[in-house]
Design an enzyme around this catalytic site. Structure first.
Site, PDB file in Angstrom:
ATOM      1  N   ASP A   1      27.648  36.064  36.125  1.00 30.57           N
ATOM      2  CA  ASP A   1      28.084  37.273  35.428  1.00 30.57           C
ATOM      3  C   ASP A   1      27.801  38.514  36.286  1.00 30.57           C
ATOM      4  O   ASP A   1      28.603  39.440  36.345  1.00 30.57           O
ATOM      5  CB  ASP A   1      27.351  37.378  34.079  1.00 30.57           C
TER       6      ASP A   1
ATOM      7  N   HIS B   1      24.235  33.944  28.549  1.00 26.62           N
ATOM      8  CA  HIS B   1      25.426  33.724  29.387  1.00 26.62           C
ATOM      9  C   HIS B   1      26.550  33.272  28.448  1.00 26.62           C
ATOM     10  O   HIS B   1      26.813  32.088  28.272  1.00 26.62           O
ATOM     11  CB  HIS B   1      25.127  32.652  30.443  1.00 26.62           C
TER      12      HIS B   1
HETATM   13  C1  LMR Z   1      31.616  30.305  33.436  1.00 27.33           C
HETATM   14  O1  LMR Z   1      31.106  31.370  33.049  1.00 27.33           O
HETATM   15  O2  LMR Z   1      32.636  30.274  34.119  1.00 27.33           O
HETATM   16  C2  LMR Z   1      30.953  29.014  33.062  1.00 27.33           C
HETATM   17  O3  LMR Z   1      29.835  29.268  32.270  1.00 27.33           O
HETATM   18  C3  LMR Z   1      31.891  28.088  32.382  1.00 27.33           C
HETATM   19  C4  LMR Z   1      32.323  28.586  31.023  1.00 27.33           C
HETATM   20  O4  LMR Z   1      32.283  27.796  30.080  1.00 27.33           O
HETATM   21  O5  LMR Z   1      32.682  29.741  30.906  1.00 27.33           O
END
Ligand code: LMR
Length: 330
Positions: free
Chosen positions: A161, A189
């Site tokens: 991120d 996340h």
């Molecule tokens: C991402 O952020 O790309 C990974 O965590 C996969 C998802 O499920 O988004």
């Protein structure tokens, strides 16, 4: 020659594992004089595919690759044996239309076994990076299943991120991505995370000064970073792999090298109650390290807008914890 560092990876033959193993073996991550032993773990049906990865690693003739071991996920004690780093990639990936939290009841229970395996077999200095989603809560489950492994050794990945946010800010400001610093990722996340543009800088100046467009920062920027994982899934038909591997390796690199004064590492760690975030949650914070010991950076300014965003993402972490409470100690 230094003694080799042992890196265990679950899901090693999967897309993220495939994008990761070669870079670890090349020396790019742990250093040009640091031999590495890869301990690759897969579910039994993927062991043949893992053989192929091992053949390709052989065929790269990496001078720093001091050994390769393979174990199936029914033998985690073998897979994690003496590991100094454990990178947990294995789990069901998110598909289009799903939130990361939708994976919780499928992937969560795997992390009980993985935590136990780490505690039983890993090296006494083991550090664990959880990438499989929902990574904060999977990390929480594994940490609770390994009570003898100190809490400051557990990390869940929010670096992807941070990297995404840096790229968006750099493009908007028309500068190189290296000019963007101090971009903290608070919370989970997930699509509630808060990419904290308010404390970030571009070429040493506040982002809010360089990019005066508040509406863009508060709405478009945050939403783009929050939804980037879903956008990649939509476009690729599969969840991010190379960028996720890159961010996991960036996490390891950032933890073993001193953090620059004007920067921060984005990673989710065990909350000590800093910034009023409930103790014990695995939460994204701004972190710094001297390369050995990390700490949460104090003094990030949190105004009412930021506090609202942080509360939302922290509440989601509490909800996820509630959903898996049967996997956590009473
Ligand atoms: C991402 O952020 O790309 C990974 O965590 C996969 C998802 O499920 O988004």
């Amino acid at each position: 020659m230094k003694p080799p560092v042992r890196v265990a990876i679950t899901g090693a033959a999967g897309q993220i594992g495939y994008a990761m193993a070669f870079r670890l073996a090349s020396g790019e991550v742990l250093g040009p004089d640091q031999p590495v032993i890869l301990q690759m773990i897969e579910i039994p049906p993927a062991m043949k595919s893992l053989d192929g990865v091992r053949m390709e690693l052989d065929d790269c003739a990496f001078p720093l690759l001091a050994g390769m071991e393979a174990a199936d996920s029914d033998h985690l004690d073998q897979g994690f044996k003496n590991a100094n780093w454990v990178i947990l990639l294995g789990g069901l990936p998110r598909k289009a239309g799903m939130e990361r939290a939708d994976l919780i009841r499928v992937n969560g229970p795997l992390f009980t076994a993985q935590g136990k395996g780490i505690q039983a077999a890993a090296a006494s200095d083991v550090r664990v990076v959880v990438v499989a989603n929902p990574c904060n809560t999977n990390c929480l489950i594994a940490m609770h299943s390994a009570p003898d492994v100190p809490k400051d050794r557990w990390f869940a990945m929010t670096r992807l991120d941070q990297n995404r946010g840096q790229a968006q800010l750099a493009q908007k400001a028309g500068v190189g991505v290296g000019e963007v610093k101090r971009l903290a990722i608070w919370g989970n996340h997930s699509s509630t995370q808060f990419p904290d543009f308010q404390n970030a800088t571009i070429s040493g100046r506040p982002v809010t000064e360089v990019i005066g467009h508040q509406e863009w920062l508060r709405k478009d920027f945050i939403a783009t970073v929050q939804k980037r994982g879903a956008a990649v899934i939509e476009a690729r038909g599969a969840s991010s792999a190379a960028s996720a591997a890159n961010a996991a390796l960036d996490t390891v690199k950032s933890l073993v090298n001193p953090t620059a004064k004007n920067d921060c590492i984005a990673v989710a760690v065990h909350s000590d109650g800093s910034y009023g975030i409930e103790k014990g949650l695995i939460c994204g914070f701004p972190i710094k390290t001297d390369g050995k010991k990390w700490s949460i950076i104090e003094g990030f300014k949190i105004d009412e807008f930021a506090q609202g965003k942080i509360d939302t993402t922290v509440n989601e972490l509490k909800q996820e914890r509630e959903t898996v409470k049967d996997l956590l100690p009473k």
